[in-house]
Design a protein around this motif. Sequence first.
Motif, PDB file in Angstrom:
ATOM      1  N   LEU A  96       9.028  -1.643   2.413  1.00 58.13           N
ATOM      2  CA  LEU A  96       7.998  -1.146   3.319  1.00 58.13           C
ATOM      3  C   LEU A  96       6.857  -0.612   2.465  1.00 58.13           C
ATOM      4  O   LEU A  96       7.064   0.267   1.628  1.00 58.13           O
ATOM      5  CB  LEU A  96       8.560  -0.047   4.218  1.00 58.13           C
ATOM      6  CG  LEU A  96       7.589   0.606   5.212  1.00 58.13           C
ATOM      7  CD1 LEU A  96       7.064  -0.424   6.206  1.00 58.13           C
ATOM      8  CD2 LEU A  96       8.268   1.761   5.941  1.00 58.13           C
ATOM      9  N   ASP A  97       5.652  -1.142   2.657  1.00 55.27           N
ATOM     10  CA  ASP A  97       4.506  -0.803   1.816  1.00 55.27           C
ATOM     11  C   ASP A  97       3.288  -0.446   2.666  1.00 55.27           C
ATOM     12  O   ASP A  97       3.271  -0.669   3.868  1.00 55.27           O
ATOM     13  CB  ASP A  97       4.141  -1.978   0.903  1.00 55.27           C
ATOM     14  CG  ASP A  97       5.200  -2.264  -0.141  1.00 55.27           C
ATOM     15  OD1 ASP A  97       6.362  -2.481   0.237  1.00 55.27           O
ATOM     16  OD2 ASP A  97       4.872  -2.265  -1.332  1.00 55.27           O
ATOM     17  N   PHE A  98       2.262   0.101   2.001  1.00 53.03           N
ATOM     18  CA  PHE A  98       1.004   0.355   2.686  1.00 53.03           C
ATOM     19  C   PHE A  98      -0.152   0.210   1.705  1.00 53.03           C
ATOM     20  O   PHE A  98       0.014   0.285   0.486  1.00 53.03           O
ATOM     21  CB  PHE A  98       0.981   1.755   3.316  1.00 53.03           C
ATOM     22  CG  PHE A  98       0.553   2.843   2.363  1.00 53.03           C
ATOM     23  CD1 PHE A  98      -0.763   3.306   2.356  1.00 53.03           C
ATOM     24  CD2 PHE A  98       1.445   3.398   1.465  1.00 53.03           C
ATOM     25  CE1 PHE A  98      -1.160   4.300   1.479  1.00 53.03           C
ATOM     26  CE2 PHE A  98       1.066   4.391   0.585  1.00 53.03           C
ATOM     27  CZ  PHE A  98      -0.251   4.848   0.593  1.00 53.03           C
ATOM     28  N   ALA A  99      -1.327  -0.028   2.262  1.00 53.54           N
ATOM     29  CA  ALA A  99      -2.573  -0.019   1.504  1.00 53.54           C
ATOM     30  C   ALA A  99      -3.608   0.711   2.341  1.00 53.54           C
ATOM     31  O   ALA A  99      -3.537   0.728   3.578  1.00 53.54           O
ATOM     32  CB  ALA A  99      -3.037  -1.439   1.183  1.00 53.54           C
ATOM     33  N   SER A 100      -4.578   1.318   1.684  1.00 51.65           N
ATOM     34  CA  SER A 100      -5.583   2.084   2.408  1.00 51.65           C
ATOM     35  C   SER A 100      -6.921   2.000   1.687  1.00 51.65           C
ATOM     36  O   SER A 100      -6.985   1.908   0.464  1.00 51.65           O
ATOM     37  CB  SER A 100      -5.130   3.548   2.529  1.00 51.65           C
ATOM     38  OG  SER A 100      -6.095   4.312   3.222  1.00 51.65           O
ATOM     39  N   TRP A 101      -7.986   2.018   2.476  1.00 53.03           N
ATOM     40  CA  TRP A 101      -9.339   2.065   1.910  1.00 53.03           C
ATOM     41  C   TRP A 101     -10.293   2.607   2.967  1.00 53.03           C
ATOM     42  O   TRP A 101      -9.961   2.689   4.147  1.00 53.03           O
ATOM     43  CB  TRP A 101      -9.783   0.680   1.443  1.00 53.03           C
ATOM     44  CG  TRP A 101      -9.778  -0.413   2.473  1.00 53.03           C
ATOM     45  CD1 TRP A 101     -10.763  -0.753   3.350  1.00 53.03           C
ATOM     46  CD2 TRP A 101      -8.691  -1.322   2.738  1.00 53.03           C
ATOM     47  NE1 TRP A 101     -10.369  -1.809   4.127  1.00 53.03           N
ATOM     48  CE2 TRP A 101      -9.121  -2.190   3.776  1.00 53.03           C
ATOM     49  CE3 TRP A 101      -7.416  -1.509   2.192  1.00 53.03           C
ATOM     50  CZ2 TRP A 101      -8.315  -3.206   4.285  1.00 53.03           C
ATOM     51  CZ3 TRP A 101      -6.617  -2.521   2.703  1.00 53.03           C
ATOM     52  CH2 TRP A 101      -7.066  -3.353   3.727  1.00 53.03           C
ATOM     53  N   LYS A 102     -11.486   2.963   2.517  1.00 56.55           N
ATOM     54  CA  LYS A 102     -12.493   3.477   3.432  1.00 56.55           C
ATOM     55  C   LYS A 102     -13.145   2.334   4.196  1.00 56.55           C
ATOM     56  O   LYS A 102     -13.019   1.175   3.834  1.00 56.55           O
ATOM     57  CB  LYS A 102     -13.552   4.277   2.663  1.00 56.55           C
ATOM     58  CG  LYS A 102     -13.019   5.555   2.043  1.00 56.55           C
ATOM     59  CD  LYS A 102     -14.132   6.330   1.357  1.00 56.55           C
ATOM     60  CE  LYS A 102     -13.610   7.624   0.749  1.00 56.55           C
ATOM     61  NZ  LYS A 102     -14.702   8.386   0.077  1.00 56.55           N
ATOM     62  N   GLU A 142       4.382   1.443  -2.525  1.00 59.68           N
ATOM     63  CA  GLU A 142       5.615   1.193  -1.783  1.00 59.68           C
ATOM     64  C   GLU A 142       6.066   2.483  -1.128  1.00 59.68           C
ATOM     65  O   GLU A 142       6.066   3.546  -1.752  1.00 59.68           O
ATOM     66  CB  GLU A 142       6.679   0.672  -2.740  1.00 59.68           C
ATOM     67  CG  GLU A 142       8.004   0.341  -2.097  1.00 59.68           C
ATOM     68  CD  GLU A 142       9.023  -0.135  -3.115  1.00 59.68           C
ATOM     69  OE1 GLU A 142       9.953   0.625  -3.450  1.00 59.68           O
ATOM     70  OE2 GLU A 142       8.865  -1.286  -3.605  1.00 59.68           O
ATOM     71  N   ILE A 143       6.480   2.384   0.139  1.00 58.26           N
ATOM     72  CA  ILE A 143       6.956   3.560   0.868  1.00 58.26           C
ATOM     73  C   ILE A 143       8.462   3.715   0.746  1.00 58.26           C
ATOM     74  O   ILE A 143       8.975   4.806   0.504  1.00 58.26           O
ATOM     75  CB  ILE A 143       6.561   3.468   2.352  1.00 58.26           C
ATOM     76  CG1 ILE A 143       5.037   3.405   2.502  1.00 58.26           C
ATOM     77  CG2 ILE A 143       7.117   4.658   3.126  1.00 58.26           C
ATOM     78  CD1 ILE A 143       4.586   3.173   3.933  1.00 58.26           C
ATOM     79  N   ALA A 144       9.209   2.606   0.925  1.00 60.27           N
ATOM     80  CA  ALA A 144      10.669   2.685   0.904  1.00 60.27           C
ATOM     81  C   ALA A 144      11.260   1.327   0.550  1.00 60.27           C
ATOM     82  O   ALA A 144      10.639   0.283   0.766  1.00 60.27           O
ATOM     83  CB  ALA A 144      11.199   3.155   2.258  1.00 60.27           C
ATOM     84  N   THR A 145      12.496   1.361   0.005  1.00 66.04           N
ATOM     85  CA  THR A 145      13.230   0.155  -0.376  1.00 66.04           C
ATOM     86  C   THR A 145      14.535   0.106   0.409  1.00 66.04           C
ATOM     87  O   THR A 145      15.244   1.112   0.503  1.00 66.04           O
ATOM     88  CB  THR A 145      13.547   0.164  -1.881  1.00 66.04           C
ATOM     89  OG1 THR A 145      12.326   0.279  -2.618  1.00 66.04           O
ATOM     90  CG2 THR A 145      14.258  -1.113  -2.298  1.00 66.04           C
ATOM     91  N   PRO A 146      14.902  -1.034   0.977  1.00 70.93           N
ATOM     92  CA  PRO A 146      16.136  -1.119   1.767  1.00 70.93           C
ATOM     93  C   PRO A 146      17.373  -1.226   0.883  1.00 70.93           C
ATOM     94  O   PRO A 146      17.274  -1.445  -0.331  1.00 70.93           O
ATOM     95  CB  PRO A 146      15.936  -2.405   2.577  1.00 70.93           C
ATOM     96  CG  PRO A 146      15.130  -3.274   1.656  1.00 70.93           C
ATOM     97  CD  PRO A 146      14.188  -2.332   0.944  1.00 70.93           C
ATOM     98  N   THR A 147      18.531  -1.090   1.497  1.00 75.35           N
ATOM     99  CA  THR A 147      19.798  -1.327   0.810  1.00 75.35           C
ATOM    100  C   THR A 147      19.885  -2.799   0.397  1.00 75.35           C
ATOM    101  O   THR A 147      19.355  -3.671   1.078  1.00 75.35           O
ATOM    102  CB  THR A 147      20.968  -0.989   1.750  1.00 75.35           C
ATOM    103  OG1 THR A 147      20.837   0.368   2.181  1.00 75.35           O
ATOM    104  CG2 THR A 147      22.309  -1.172   1.057  1.00 75.35           C
TER     105      THR A 147
END
Length: 288
Positions: free
Chosen positions: A130-136, A146-151
Amino acid sequence: FKKKDDKCINDFRPPFNTEWSESDITVYSGPIKRAEFYYRQIDMKMGEDGNIYLAVNRAPATGSNGRIDVYRSSNGGASWLLTNSVVSVKAYFGSVSLLVESTNNSIGDSTRIFVLYSRSSNENNDNATLDFASWKRNGSGFYSAEIATPTTGREFAFVSALSDGAFYTTATWVGVICVEAYNDLSIIQSYRFLRSIDWGNSWVGVTFSSSVNDFYPSAQLRPGSGSTSDSVWYAVERRLTATQYEIRVFSTPWLPTVSGIGYFLTSGGSGVKYQKPVLTIKQNRTCD
């Protein structure tokens, strides 16, 4: 309703606005990723700045396996401008969910775009993180993580982002709900709910174990009387059997906590399938 001879009768018939375009407007021309199981490949939001934003998960192409473009319209959709993109040469993106947030900062561009998505080394989304990107809004200030990694042997899928929609001098709180499932999506193991209160620099979350197959969560925030009483609501497609799909709705505190309440929304019985719910909560402002 107006009388038939009333000159304002058209006020009650669509499109309500004579300025609506009578022809299609092209935002993006090209293939969009085909991924039936991974659901949302396009997402749209209206920003507090009055602009419309559209995220498109593009099909793999030469030079990039994964690419999500975000466009902006400042004139009601008559024309569109590319703000920026999430691009990966090697990784593939499964589903996308868009947020458009603002601060009350009067200096510079205070509108920030959040793109939350699942990310995998192969096109079928196996072992997707689970990932994210952000900009103005103007495309500057880009960062991603990266936000989280699964089993091992599982993947994150069906990403649905939400926020508190409030303006702060430091950060708007943003969150995301997704499922963690076996790589073939045969069994949904759990839901994951994660929240950030610092523009995505750190995330805190909880895992809700699941004993049933709930697909396609659609999440929204329901404001309470104060920030401590806000709650997250999400609707899911529950597959009870191969021929019976129902819609269930759950609520959990906005502060990530392993607690929640479930509600029955449909009961169609065998041979009836309710599919792919979309949850919308209207946030009203109390007036004097």
